[in-house]
Write an enzyme that holds these catalytic residues in place. Structure first.
Site, PDB file in Angstrom:
ATOM      1  N   CYS B  95       0.930  -1.264  -0.043  1.00 25.68           N
ATOM      2  CA  CYS B  95       0.061   0.119   0.112  1.00 25.68           C
ATOM      3  C   CYS B  95       0.947   1.180   0.011  1.00 25.68           C
ATOM      4  CB  CYS B  95      -0.837  -0.206   1.099  1.00 25.68           C
ATOM      5  SG  CYS B  95      -2.231   1.160   0.903  1.00 25.68           S
ATOM      6  N   HIS B 221      -3.673  -5.348   1.071  1.00 22.97           N
ATOM      7  CA  HIS B 221      -2.885  -5.600   2.180  1.00 22.97           C
ATOM      8  C   HIS B 221      -2.989  -6.745   2.741  1.00 22.97           C
ATOM      9  CE1 HIS B 221      -2.329  -1.341   3.867  1.00 22.97           C
ATOM     10  NE2 HIS B 221      -3.459  -1.174   2.919  1.00 22.97           N
ATOM     11  N   GLU B 223      -1.309  -8.358   4.903  1.00 23.18           N
ATOM     12  CA  GLU B 223      -1.318  -8.330   6.420  1.00 23.18           C
ATOM     13  C   GLU B 223      -2.449  -8.230   7.410  1.00 23.18           C
ATOM     14  OE1 GLU B 223      -0.715  -5.804   4.911  1.00 23.18           O
ATOM     15  OE2 GLU B 223      -1.104  -4.148   5.808  1.00 23.18           O
TER      16      GLU B 223
END
Lengths: 981, 274
Positions: B95, B221, B223
């Site tokens: 990002c 993302h 994560e």
């Protein structure tokens, strides 16, 4: 030599395209829009290589091209050519002193690149191609800038070419103060003069006034008396400090004052007492840790962690500058989290907006003869939505939970709620993390941003109604990145070293508020105002002291730890200043270059405020119950209801707010394949703990038109109901109250307030759901003129927002609103009564009615207890609370969310429209898998109103008794209303 | 012993903790390092196997997202970064980190031109921040981060995620298999359709690599999609598992990238060896 760096985007630019569409919607002839980003440097960079290095950080060479323009010099040959085909150039920049975050970053980058300080200012040029005259351009300009904080200038192409571009504007602050000094204020004056000082402020030498102190005659007389006993005139600093400390905003005087027979005031008698009674009743099962005494409230999350919550309002600033008001609101309440105990980590944001219909052109003016117009509902909505987006997203805090509520009476005073949930270990360095107190000898450390004139009189201003004299200096813009830097430094590094005694935020009232509050711990302070760093020179001492410049924290630090803290902060790019000391002198002392600016007792400062006994009256509102014709086409009526502002989807807001950052989202703000906007969300703010937090909210402002008691009960019940429906546990649920009232100097309004407070006291105690924090805003009235120059007062409907924060012991207990499988049973839990007074349906039919929903606390409590048990066994496949629009709307939302059919048959004595749209409280619709039917019915036990009303189907329509409506049509109506925003 | 991952933080980066958790879960020894601390000792990178520039809002996205932080890294870390990617290391920019790494010119670095900005990641076509879950197709890629993966369900959250480049660069990326991730609609190319392609990105690009595939930059993302309970369809998965008497797997798609990185360095073998 002034330089302008102008960055042209050569590729397709999403920003320009969007602005193009927005401009076209005004009906004007627009062919094309381009946006040029501009950075203006007062002292230009002369060295070519240095300039080139700097440009790297302003330009993307793949899509952009930069020009450097210097005053008095012709631009580069291809400048005009690059500007291309346009008719008008419109430049929007900031006014002097307004927070310019982009300019700030550009200055920092330039300093980093060059190794020396430079000040840069940001602006944007909009190049417009279209057949427009100058007044058209000015009208367009008015839609994209706020003259309170921004400047706009325009040139036609010919002028632009002749001049070689736009004129350079340097918005440097130049203060005309002749010399900053402490001014004595003679209070040995008539009551008339005391009233004038209280209302309009201290007189300047030229006879003009400094702006409202918001002090009544009674208060002014108490101050007069005090200084008589001190045997000297007051200083301007002292008067401003007292005005701020005693303001409604800070002292909550209406809630503290004796009212009718209630000598201890509404706050102590109802809100605080409810919590202490609940805590006592719960005994060893009390989950409260810190309530009402700190910047947020804190409850147990699990064995190791505490969870905190606080919801603020930022209404008055948002009326003047919606973006600035809202961003300051959200970034400000983040500091209420950071300022809890030793410093909690912001983990979740909440938001809420009460607004007028954005599709309407409502025209009102603060001044006579069409002077000083209010912003349009559409501008306010876009601004507040963008403000929370900017503040929340940039701070890296997920913003899952929120709402929008519409009523045209919010036109002059929109309500902007902003909340932050935090997490903090229950013990830090072996000590309870919520305990803090300044110690005798601690240094006063101010951390974060420097001080400007921002928000002077913000605290006193928000305590009065908005009228023509409202000061523009009340407008501030938040700087989320400056705050993010110190937030990280404090929560992730400094806090756990145990280096400070106490920490609090600088919000309303600035240093005056934070330092005076903190000094209550040790009993006094002495601070040098001249040591406070300024954004620009020339501010008066009193301005510095009460300035509400954002992004600041105040710490009490033992002298031996100051250097270590400052060194860590410096490494993180955070500035801090040692400006004084806390002591046990019993006095609040300020100096200005060694001259005494204030020296009053702590006792007078905090407790000298005179009591103002209040009396109330109450008259129930409402009309007679109407006798409405029955709808001919029920399916169409349901479809129309789905599109109503208070029912339709608010996904356009949810999708702009990052709710996944920190990786904590469990059930988000839009749920199911069909993406339905929800009233509760579930998050897991501590990744390594399987416990989850459920956030909810409830409000029912229109019910106030009939009875504020029922309004308040519906608000509280809605909040609890939404939390339990989402999988929460009634035994681990706390509440926050935000009271936004109007005309709170009128006995009738106070009567409405008293009734509401009494109601939520009773309910909270019964539900055993303690209040842990709250906030009030008592004068949400607009006074001005309509388009025909008639004086008008528009008061918001008395509004109570109840926010719920609950803990579920396992994330797996979370329940979403969408049905999961065809063949599942649909149950309605709760009783539907003839209660449509002030409902969405009655409003749709143009009537108010009288039968406002009456909440049955005892019965509902049984339901919530039983459902809490069912949640722990995961017996509900889905659940939705029944709220605005009643059963019909709730069933339709379920069908849309699951993209499935429902086959429903309900037996009732009520006519079908009343059955479908009654807003009786305490109802939840659940779906249950056939295998779980028996266990579910057993666990609901003694609760009498468990009704199996049908099944989930694979069809593409919803059937309720004889009514059949297509899911597609319901879905479209639900999403179309605000889909374009 | 194990491989070391360094996760950069500071100035508005905000996803360092989740990213570190991903590396730790996969077996790395993960440390979060403030950029100013790394700037004091850029040599630390010599001892690191995996580097992450995480998501966030560095410098508030002012002057173009990732631009300011890239300038800061360029000025303070100097050649240490180029030396790092030249070694047999892995780098991931997520990002805001993607925007930063692209602005640093560490990806796509066609023709080995590390340091040259070849693509831009700019304002979404809607000019509006978008937070939603997307489906990604893993393209034919040599990236160690993506081995064995065919698709990913992960969230995006950005206002400037639109990959833009000139046609010749696009062709180079296509020819070199440097387009690693693309947005999908129902398993097929999104063809620019909102919201499946949430930002109007050229050729539905969600992530690209350098020629070696060791430097991966992506806007979504991973994560934030490492555990099943984080997924937008968690309630449905949970319900289905319960009905079928199954145990819901704890791990979700996003974790696989970190596990792949661990696999690349043989983290498990290293741990066994002690």
């Amino acid at each position: 030599m002034v330089q302008r760096i102008e960055v042209f985007t050569l590729s397709e630019d999403g920003r320009a395209k969007t602005l193009e569409d927005q401009f076209r919607k005004t009906g004007k002839n627009i062919d094309q829009i381009r946006i040029v980003d501009v950075y203006t440097i007062e002292e230009g960079i002369k060295d070519g290589q240095s300039l080139k290095d700097c440009l790297k950080s302003f330009t993307n060479p793949v899509t952009q091209k930069a020009f450097v323009l210097e005053k008095g010099q012709a631009p580069a040959n291809d400048y005009i050519e690059t500007a291309g085909d346009f008719d008008w150039a419109l430049e929007i920049g900031f006014l002097p002193g307004v927070t310019d975050n982009i300019g700030h970053t550009a200055s920092e980058l330039t300093a980093l690149t060059l190794g020396r300080d430079k000040t840069l200012y940001s602006s944007q040029v909009v190049l417009i191609k279209g057949a427009l005259n100058e007044s058209d351009v000015k009208e367009l300009a008015a839609t994209i800038h706020n003259p309170l904080i921004q400047s706009a200038s325009n040139k036609n192409k010919e002028q632009f070419v002749t001049d070689g571009g736009m004129n350079a504007i340097i918005p440097r602050v130049v203060l005309d103060n002749k010399g900053a000094a402490i001014d004595p204020v003679d209070l040995n004056v008539s009551d008339e003069e005391l009233i004038t000082i209280g209302k309009e402020g201290i007189a300047n030498e030229d006879g003009s006034r400094r702006g409202p102190l918001g002090m009544s005659l009674l208060y002014m007389q108490a101050v007069q008396e005090y200084f008589k006993s001190e045997g000297r005139p007051a200083t301007d600093v002292e008067l401003e400090t007292l005005a701020q400390t005693w303001s409604e905003h800070c002292k909550h005087t209406i809630f503290a004052s004796p009212i009718d027979e209630i000598k201890d005031g509404l706050y102590k008698h109802y809100i605080k007492r409810a919590t202490s009674e609940i805590r006592e009743a719960r005994g060893s099962e009390d989950f409260c840790i810190s309530v009402f005494s700190d910047n947020s409230g804190g409850i147990i999350f699990d064995d190791n962690w505490m969870i905190t919550d606080k919801v603020e309002t930022h209404n008055s600033p948002s009326a003047l500058d919606p973006f600035g008001g809202a961003i300051t609101g959200i970034v400000g309440v983040n500091r209420d989290c950071l300022g809890f105990g030793q410093g909690a980590k912001p983990a979740l944001n909440r938001y809420g907006f009460c607004l007028a219909d954005p599709r309407k052109d409502l025209e009102y003016y603060r001044g006579k003869n069409k002077m000083n117009p209010t912003l349009s509902p559409n501008t306010i909505m876009k601004g507040v939505v963008a403000g929370v987006e900017s503040g929340g997203n940039q701070s890296g805090i997920p913003t899952p939970q929120g709402f929008m509520y519409f009523d045209d009476r919010y036109v002059g005073k929109p309500l902007v709620f902003a909340g932050t949930v935090g997490v903090i270990p229950r013990e830090i360095n072996g000590k309870p993390s919520h305990i803090k107190s300044s110690q005798n000898g601690d240094r006063i450390l101010m951390i974060g941003g420097k001080v400007g004139r921002d928000g002077i009189h913000g605290a006193t201003f928000s305590s009065v109604a908005l009228d023509e004299g409202s000061p523009a200096t009340a407008v501030q813009i938040g700087d989320p990145i400056t705050q993010k830097k110190f937030m990280d430094a404090i929560v992730k590094e400094v806090r756990d070293l145990g280096l400070y005694s106490a920490i609090t935020d600088n919000g309303a009232g600035g240093l005056s508020s934070s330092v005076c509050e903190m000094a209550e711990g040790c009993g006094g302070f002495k601070l040098a105002i001249d040591k406070v760093p300024l954004k620009y020179p020339g501010m008066q001492p009193w301005e510095i002291w009460i300035s509400e410049s954002q992004e600041r924290m105040t710490m009490a630090v033992p002298p031996e730890n100051v250097a270590q803290i400052q060194s860590i902060l410096e490494k993180r790019g955070v500035e801090s200043w040692d400006i004084g000391e806390f002591n046990d002198s019993g006095r609040a002392v300020l100096t200005w270059h060694d001259e005494t600016a204030m020296n009053i007792t702590m006792e007078f400062l905090h407790d000298g405020i005179p009591e103002t006994p209040l009396t109330t009256t109450f008259t129930r509102g409402g009309e007679t119950e109407p006798d409405l014709t029955e709808p001919e086409d029920y399916a169409q009526t349901l479809i129309d209801m789905m599109g109503r502002l208070n029912i339709c989807s608010k996904e356009f807001v949810a999708a702009q707010y990052d709710h996944n950052v920190q990786g904590s989202a469990v059930l988000g703000p839009v749920q199911g394949k069909g993406r339905v906007f929800t009233e509760a969300t579930v998050s897991r703010p501590v990744l390594e703990s399987k416990h989850a937090a459920v956030l909810s909210q409830g409000l029912a402002p229109r019910y106030s038109d009939i009875d504020t008691r029922d309004m308040a009960m519906a608000a509280l019940d809605s909040s609890v109901r939404a939390a339990i429906a989402a999988g929460g546990d009634i035994d681990h649920l706390a509440l926050l109250d935000n009271i936004c009232w109007c005309s709170s100097d009128e006995p009738e309004r106070l009567g409405q307030l008293k009734r509401a407070m009494e109601a939520i006291y009773e309910m909270a105690v019964h539900y055993r759901t303690p209040f842990i924090s709250g906030k009030d805003s008592m004068f949400n009235d607009f006074r001005g003129y309509d388009a025909d120059n008639n004086p008008v007062t528009i008061s918001v409907p008395p509004t109570l927002l109840v926010s719920g924060i609950g803990v579920m012991e396992d994330t797996a207990h979370a329940v979403s609103i969408d049905p999961k499988a065809a063949g599942d049973f649909v149950y309605i839990l709760g009783e539907t009564k003839d209660e449509l007074g002030a409902s969405e349906y009655y409003d749709h039919r143009g009537v108010l009615g009288n039968n406002v929903p009456v909440t049955d606390t005892a019965l509902n409590y049984t339901l919530y207890q039983a459902l809490s048990k069912a949640n722990k066994q995961q017996l509900c496949a889905s659940a939705i609370p029944v709220s605005f629009g009643g059963l019909g709307v709730a069933l339709a939302k379920k069908a849309i969310a699951g993209q499935c059919g429902l086959d429903i048959h309900i037996e009732s004595d009520l006519r079908l429209d009343k059955l479908l749209f009654s807003e009786s409280q305490g109802r939840i619709i659940v779906t249950v898998a056939p295998n779980d039917k028996e266990a579910f019915e057993t666990i609901m036990g003694d609760y009498p109103h468990v009704t199996n009303i049908g099944t989930v189907t694979d069809n593409n329509s919803i059937i309720i008794n004889e009514v059949q409506a297509d899911i597609d049509k319901l879905d479209h109506a639900y999403k179309a209303t605000l889909g374009d925003y | 012993m194990t491989a070391k991952a360094l996760i950069i933080a500071g100035y508005g980066i905000n996803s360092e903790e989740e990213t570190a958790l991903g590396f730790e879960r996969a077996g790395f020894d993960a440390s979060i390092r403030h950029i100013n601390d790394l700037a004091e000792n850029p040599n630390e990178l010599k001892d690191i196997q995996a580097l992450s520039v995480p998501g966030g809002f560095s410098y508030g996205d002012d002057t173009g997202s990732g631009n300011a932080f890239a300038q800061k890294m360029r000025l303070t870390l100097g050649d240490a970064l180029k030396d790092f990617v030249a070694r047999d290391t892995l780098t991931i920019g997520i990002c805001n980190g993607c925007q930063i790494v692209v602005n640093l010119g560490l990806a796509p670095a066609c023709d080995g031109e590390y340091g040259a900005r070849q693509v831009a990641v700019t304002h979404n076509a809607s000019a509006r921040y978008q937070c939603r879950w997307v489906d990604l197709g893993v393209e034919n890629s040599n990236s160690p981060w993506l081995q064995g993966l065919s698709s990913l369900h992960v969230p995006v959250a950005h206002g400037e995620g639109r990959f833009m480049m000139d046609d010749s660069t696009l062709k180079m990326l296509q020819d070199n298999n440097q387009i690693a991730l693309k947005y999908l609609k129902d398993g097929k190319p999104a063809n620019g359709e909102f919201p499946f392609n949430p930002n109007g990105s050229t050729d539905d690009i969600a992530g690209i690599t350098d020629e070696s595939g060791r430097v991966l930059v992506l806007m979504p993302h991973p994560e934030r999609g490492m555990f099943t309970w984080q997924r937008d369809d968690y309630a449905n998965l949970k319900d289905a598992a319960r009905r079928n008497g199954q145990v819901l797997p704890e791990e979700a798609d996003g974790l696989a990238l970190f596990q792949n990185a661990a696999e690349y360095f043989g983290v498990n073998q290293m741990k066994k060896a002690g």
